[in-house]
Design a protein around this motif. Sequence first.
Motif, PDB file in Angstrom:
ATOM      1  N   TYR A  54       0.920  -1.207   0.085  1.00 30.31           N
ATOM      2  CA  TYR A  54      -0.035  -0.069   0.008  1.00 30.31           C
ATOM      3  C   TYR A  54       0.794   1.194  -0.105  1.00 30.31           C
ATOM      4  CZ  TYR A  54      -2.809   3.969   1.762  1.00 30.31           C
ATOM      5  OH  TYR A  54      -3.425   5.054   2.047  1.00 30.31           O
ATOM      6  N   ALA A  55       1.909   1.230   0.898  1.00 25.64           N
ATOM      7  CA  ALA A  55       2.579   2.364   0.775  1.00 25.64           C
ATOM      8  C   ALA A  55       3.444   2.609  -0.244  1.00 25.64           C
ATOM      9  CB  ALA A  55       3.848   2.176   2.130  1.00 25.64           C
ATOM     10  N   PHE A  56       3.852   1.516  -0.981  1.00 25.25           N
ATOM     11  CA  PHE A  56       4.766   1.797  -2.202  1.00 25.25           C
ATOM     12  C   PHE A  56       3.567   2.152  -3.372  1.00 25.25           C
ATOM     13  CE2 PHE A  56       6.185  -0.662  -6.322  1.00 25.25           C
ATOM     14  CZ  PHE A  56       7.469  -0.041  -6.272  1.00 25.25           C
ATOM     15  N   CYS A  93      -6.280  -0.620   4.027  1.00 29.24           N
ATOM     16  CA  CYS A  93      -5.615   0.650   4.278  1.00 29.24           C
ATOM     17  C   CYS A  93      -6.236   1.668   3.226  1.00 29.24           C
ATOM     18  CB  CYS A  93      -4.113   0.405   3.834  1.00 29.24           C
ATOM     19  SG  CYS A  93      -2.982  -0.582   5.050  1.00 29.24           S
ATOM     20  N   ARG A  94      -6.380   1.148   2.061  1.00 32.27           N
ATOM     21  CA  ARG A  94      -6.916   1.972   0.866  1.00 32.27           C
ATOM     22  C   ARG A  94      -8.453   2.617   1.560  1.00 32.27           C
ATOM     23  NH1 ARG A  94      -4.680  -2.002  -2.700  1.00 32.27           N
ATOM     24  NH2 ARG A  94      -2.820  -1.080  -3.570  1.00 32.27           N
ATOM     25  N   GLN A  95      -9.238   1.818   2.164  1.00 36.21           N
ATOM     26  CA  GLN A  95     -10.487   2.067   2.461  1.00 36.21           C
ATOM     27  C   GLN A  95     -10.258   3.315   3.503  1.00 36.21           C
ATOM     28  OE1 GLN A  95     -12.539  -1.376   3.555  1.00 36.21           O
ATOM     29  NE2 GLN A  95     -14.007  -0.982   1.821  1.00 36.21           N
ATOM     30  N   ARG A  96      -9.202   3.068   4.693  1.00 38.54           N
ATOM     31  CA  ARG A  96      -9.155   3.934   5.650  1.00 38.54           C
ATOM     32  C   ARG A  96      -8.217   5.213   5.388  1.00 38.54           C
ATOM     33  NH1 ARG A  96      -8.607   7.117   9.085  1.00 38.54           N
ATOM     34  NH2 ARG A  96      -8.078   7.110  11.120  1.00 38.54           N
ATOM     35  N   TRP A  97      -7.428   5.375   4.477  1.00 34.95           N
ATOM     36  CA  TRP A  97      -6.568   6.265   4.327  1.00 34.95           C
ATOM     37  C   TRP A  97      -6.589   7.071   2.729  1.00 34.95           C
ATOM     38  CZ3 TRP A  97      -3.089   2.586   6.806  1.00 34.95           C
ATOM     39  CH2 TRP A  97      -3.157   2.718   8.328  1.00 34.95           C
TER      40      TRP A  97
END
Length: 422
Positions: A250-252, A416-420
């Motif tokens: 996700y970070a990448f 992570c995509r849903q949250r951030w």
Amino acid sequence: MPQPASRRLSPPLSFAFACLLTGVVAGIGGLILSSLLHIIQHLAYGYSTDQILGHVSFLEGATQAPWWRRLLALCVCALVAGLGWWYLWQRMRPLVGINQAVREGAPPMPTGSTLWHVLLQIVTVGLGSPLGREVAPRELGALGAGHIARRLGLASEDVALLIACGTGAGLAAVYNVPLAGALFSLEVLLGRFRWRMVIPALTTSALAAWIAAQGLGNAPQYHLHMSAGASPQLMIWAIAAGPLLGLGAYAFSRITEQARVSAPRDHRLFFYCLINFPLIGLMGIAAPSILGNGKPIVQSCIDGTFTLPVLLMVLVFKLIAVWGSLKSGAHGGLLTPGLAMGAIIGTLAGMLWNSLLPGMPMEAFVLVAAPAFLAASMRMPMTALALGLELTRVDHSWLSPMVLATAGALATAHLCRQRWSR
């Protein structure tokens, strides 16, 4: 001028002929681009200049090259990338991307601009750009498929389908991954698995991979040393490592997406490239494995040649190099860089695991982690798993831990995509 009705092929025969021709064109295109890449690498770094496909790997050639040659190669890369992409955006017809071209009724991909874009990617990766080379053959395959489909008078729906198949066939050709190439067309570009799509996707990718292999050879991209199958211990590690790989993926993906969106297309592009690529050359003096698309990193992780300090340095340098190249306006793929990042994270997690419960080979961690990271970062689980199998020719027993890690990575990245990402 339309042909007489008696001389025209029926629509099913026309489409079948277009599929076969697309596979041939994609295979020849992949063979030519791969050969060109190897020639540039050999000339830039001065190794095995008497043979295009030799036994000396790019990492060995770059490592044996003197430090000034590595720096010089990246300085040349800066000029090629800066001038080449500036000229493309400012002087040539606008590109039509593959994602746009696969829509029904989309404008055709411009031949001159697309070929220029393809060559720029191959030349810069050959000179040491840290981005992937796989977008170039995909674009070439899509371009050829579009020309073939329109010349044969296919319907717009068939044109879009054939372009998607040509894209996957280009991927299949350069890496000899016929199944992954077909899945890329279906999963990533079309988003559907229907018989009418599956059959041409499999046909074009298989044909392209076979044709390219006649010139490039049939060896796997990555060489493993394991003989035993996956162990219960690895199954447990795969479950535990999945969320970690998902967070990293996700970070990448966020870092690379933001870098691409903010990349300049005016005169700043040239100056950004003049800063970015010589900096990569300087980092490549200390860590030559960061040069190129990421394949040397994956193989080094498989071989277990990295110490912990070197691995951490490679992780930081590779991330900076990929981000900087995208931010400066250079183009290329993220498939092999994604595999490289996954291999690094898998190796780090494997080192920690073996310090507590020793016994598993490092390449087992890499084999499980790399496709899981790629699946989560590029949102293509089926394609990534197929790549993991086909790039290594690994035994089928390794598929279970690969799937477990991929499921955990996908779920974590999605959360992570849903949250951030709101």
